[in-house]
Design an enzyme around this catalytic site. Sequence first.
Site, PDB file in Angstrom:
ATOM      1  N   ILE A   1      13.559 -19.752 101.883  1.00  0.00           N
ATOM      2  CA  ILE A   1      13.075 -18.978 103.032  1.00  0.00           C
ATOM      3  C   ILE A   1      11.947 -18.045 102.571  1.00  0.00           C
ATOM      4  CG2 ILE A   1      13.711 -17.351 104.868  1.00  0.00           C
ATOM      5  CD1 ILE A   1      15.093 -20.138 105.090  1.00  0.00           C
TER       6      ILE A   1
ATOM      7  N   TYR B   1      26.206 -21.891  92.453  1.00  0.00           N
ATOM      8  CA  TYR B   1      25.844 -21.588  93.848  1.00  0.00           C
ATOM      9  C   TYR B   1      26.003 -22.832  94.722  1.00  0.00           C
ATOM     10  CZ  TYR B   1      22.590 -20.497  97.749  1.00  0.00           C
ATOM     11  OH  TYR B   1      22.008 -20.311  98.978  1.00  0.00           O
TER      12      TYR B   1
ATOM     13  N   GLY C   1      20.200  -8.071 102.800  1.00  0.00           N
ATOM     14  CA  GLY C   1      19.487  -9.130 102.093  1.00  0.00           C
ATOM     15  C   GLY C   1      18.256  -9.627 102.836  1.00  0.00           C
ATOM     16  N   GLN C   2      17.629 -10.658 102.267  1.00  0.00           N
ATOM     17  CA  GLN C   2      16.361 -11.179 102.806  1.00  0.00           C
ATOM     18  C   GLN C   2      16.525 -11.618 104.266  1.00  0.00           C
ATOM     19  OE1 GLN C   2      15.093 -14.984 101.370  1.00  0.00           O
ATOM     20  NE2 GLN C   2      12.942 -14.654 101.882  1.00  0.00           N
TER      21      GLN C   2
HETATM   22  C1  AKB Z   1      17.928 -20.262  96.262  1.00  0.00           C
HETATM   23  O1  AKB Z   1      16.827 -20.554  95.782  1.00  0.00           O
HETATM   24  O2  AKB Z   1      18.953 -20.135  95.585  1.00  0.00           O
HETATM   25  C2  AKB Z   1      18.027 -20.109  97.760  1.00  0.00           C
HETATM   26  C3  AKB Z   1      18.452 -21.367  98.431  1.00  0.00           C
HETATM   27  C4  AKB Z   1      17.543 -22.528  98.470  1.00  0.00           C
HETATM   28  O3  AKB Z   1      19.528 -21.438  98.947  1.00  0.00           O
HETATM   29  N1  AKB Z   1      16.782 -19.658  98.290  1.00  0.00           N
END
Ligand code: AKB
Length: 321
Positions: free
Chosen positions: A172, A142, A15-16
């Site tokens: 990020i 999330y 991943g990134q």
């Molecule tokens: C997202 O945009 O979901 C991520 C984060 C801020 O955790 N880059």
Amino acid sequence: MAKEIKKIMVTGAAGQIGSELILILREKYGDENVLATDVIRKDGAGLFESVDVTKKGSIEEVIKKHNIDTIYHLAAILSAKGEENPALAWDVNINGTYNILEIAREYKINRIFIPSSIAAFGPETPRDNTPQETILRPKTMYGLTKVAGELLGDYYVKKFDIDVRGCRFPGIISHKTLPGGGTTDYAVEIFFAAIKNKKYTCFVREDTVLPMMYMPDCLKAAVDLMEADFSQLKHHADFNLSAMSFSAKELAEEIKKHIPEFVCEYKPDFRQKIADSWPKSIDDSFARKEWGWKPQYDLAGMTKDMLQALSKRQKEGTLNC
Ligand code: AKB
């Protein structure tokens, strides 16, 4: 006394963040001591094993085979992808994290890093200079899984004496590997589009302000927090972190200083609602106090560096890789 870091496993290594963290860790601890894992192998991954974090057996096998004592657990489904597939986000982020913590307990892993995110906050959270201790009522799958990860991390520290550490990363920004499925992805895509086409259609409004961080600071945060003296940490898996905050328009204007022909249009989509539920700026005083966190890059420094790196890649013909 904290136990040593000798043999590290990184999940989500393709991943990134993972793809760059691997390189920094290998420089520091030796190529043979840093194992990259992900569901699919990426070219040039070096020491690699295929691991699906939702399958405990798949992690266990690799932990035993490579004598792992330290884990950076980066595998996760991000906010936008998580809204498209909440069941997958639950499975990877909740079951994956639980599997990692249980394995840490059973195999006596010395130290674990589990990143959280500004997505742990929600619309009821104060949006300016968001405090360390505050309302955590995210509205995305999330975000909800990240709050659970923070709480689980703290639980394993107190209940089982496992050394779990983590911080709430902002968006990020990086030029090596594109992020996938996040709400803050526009702040990376805009640079690639500026270099390739000199125009970009941004999926959030121009006045959208979010906290962001440049990759070198992100890597430094992960490594420094893992190397911090455990006895000095009062927080564990939920450190607020801050580096810079800017609106989408301010970012476009900063790019224009280097590429005057650059044009940015704004067509907000479903990700706008997610962005509007997150903080604009973060109070990271506890991270500064407990383990000496201090970012290096601001908007101007990050933009200059990003554009230089991407122009170089364009000249080398590697921008589409
Ligand atoms: C997202 O945009 O979901 C991520 C984060 C801020 O955790 N880059």
